[in-house]
Design a protein around this motif. Structure first.
Motif, PDB file in Angstrom:
ATOM      1  N   ARG A  91      43.380  45.037  32.851  1.00  0.00           N
ATOM      2  CA  ARG A  91      42.945  43.782  32.809  1.00  0.00           C
ATOM      3  C   ARG A  91      43.626  42.528  33.294  1.00  0.00           C
ATOM      4  NH1 ARG A  91      41.373  42.999  26.891  1.00  0.00           N
ATOM      5  NH2 ARG A  91      42.588  44.865  26.443  1.00  0.00           N
ATOM      6  N   ASN A 139      45.571  49.854  29.687  1.00  0.00           N
ATOM      7  CA  ASN A 139      44.423  49.118  29.976  1.00  0.00           C
ATOM      8  C   ASN A 139      44.156  47.573  29.835  1.00  0.00           C
ATOM      9  OD1 ASN A 139      42.464  51.276  29.980  1.00  0.00           O
ATOM     10  ND2 ASN A 139      42.349  51.460  27.837  1.00  0.00           N
ATOM     11  N   LYS A 181      47.893  54.325  26.773  1.00  0.00           N
ATOM     12  CA  LYS A 181      46.578  54.060  27.398  1.00  0.00           C
ATOM     13  C   LYS A 181      46.176  52.742  27.140  1.00  0.00           C
ATOM     14  CE  LYS A 181      44.930  58.782  27.663  1.00  0.00           C
ATOM     15  NZ  LYS A 181      43.863  59.703  27.039  1.00  0.00           N
ATOM     16  N   GLU A 182      46.278  52.240  25.942  1.00  0.00           N
ATOM     17  CA  GLU A 182      45.881  50.739  25.537  1.00  0.00           C
ATOM     18  C   GLU A 182      46.686  49.800  26.343  1.00  0.00           C
ATOM     19  OE1 GLU A 182      45.646  49.712  21.464  1.00  0.00           O
ATOM     20  OE2 GLU A 182      44.743  51.912  20.906  1.00  0.00           O
TER      21      GLU A 182
END
Length: 151
Positions: A24, A20, A16-17
Motif C-alpha cells: 500500500r 500488505n 503478510k500484514e
C-alpha cells in the motif's frame, strides 16, 4: 510444539500484514510521485490585497492628519514667556494708574470745597484785619450793613 506452531502462524500473519502495508505504501508513493500539485494562491492574494488597501488608507489618513497639523502649526503664533509677563506687568500698571486717576477725579469736588473754605477764611481774615486797622472803614461798613431807614 504446539506453541511453536502458534507463534509461527502469528509471525506469518504479521509478515503478510507487513507486506500488505508495504505494498500500500508503494502504491501511495507511486500515486504521489505522479500526482501534479497545482499551487492556488488566490486566498493569499486576496488577503494581501486587502491588507495593502488597508495600509494605503492608513497612510492616506496619516498624510491628511499630518497636513492638518502642519497647517495648524503654520497658523499658530508663539509668544515668549517674557512678552506675556511684560504685557501682564504693563496691564497691571495701567489698571493702577487708571484706578488712582479715578480716585483723584472723584476727590476733586472735596478738594474744591476745602480750597473754597480756606479762601473764604483767608478773605474774612484779611477783611477783619483791614477793618481793625482802619476804624473809619469799619464804621462805613457798619453803616452800609445796617442802613438807617428814611422815615
Amino acid at each position: 510444539m504446539a506453541k511453536l506452531e502458534e507463534i509461527a502462524e502469528l509471525l506469518t500473519e504479521e509478515i503478510k500484514e507487513f507486506e500488505n502495508s508495504v505494498s500500500r505504501m508503494e502504491e501511495l508513493q507511486a500515486f504521489l510521485m505522479n500526482y501534479k500539485i497545482k499551487p492556488d494562491t488566490s486566498d493569499i492574494d486576496f488577503i494581501l490585497r486587502r491588507y495593502n488597501d488597508n495600509q494605503k488608507r492608513a497612510i492616506d489618513d496619516q498624510h491628511t492628519l499630518m497636513a492638518n497639523v502642519v497647517s495648524y502649526i503654520k497658523k499658530s503664533i508663539t509668544i515668549p514667556k517674557w512678552a506675556i509677563k511684560l504685557f501682564c506687568g504693563l496691564f497691571a500698571c495701567i489698571i493702577l494708574v487708571l484706578g488712582y486717576s479715578v480716585y483723584k477725579v472723584s476727590r476733586i469736588s472735596d478738594i474744591k470745597q476745602e480750597a473754597y473754605g480756606q479762601g473764604e477764611e483767608k478773605a474774612v481774615g484779611h477783611f477783619r484785619a483791614f477793618l481793625e486797622a482802619s476804624p473809619e472803614a469799619s464804621e462805613l461798613y457798619q453803616e452800609w450793613r445796617e442802613p438807617k431807614s428814611k422815615k
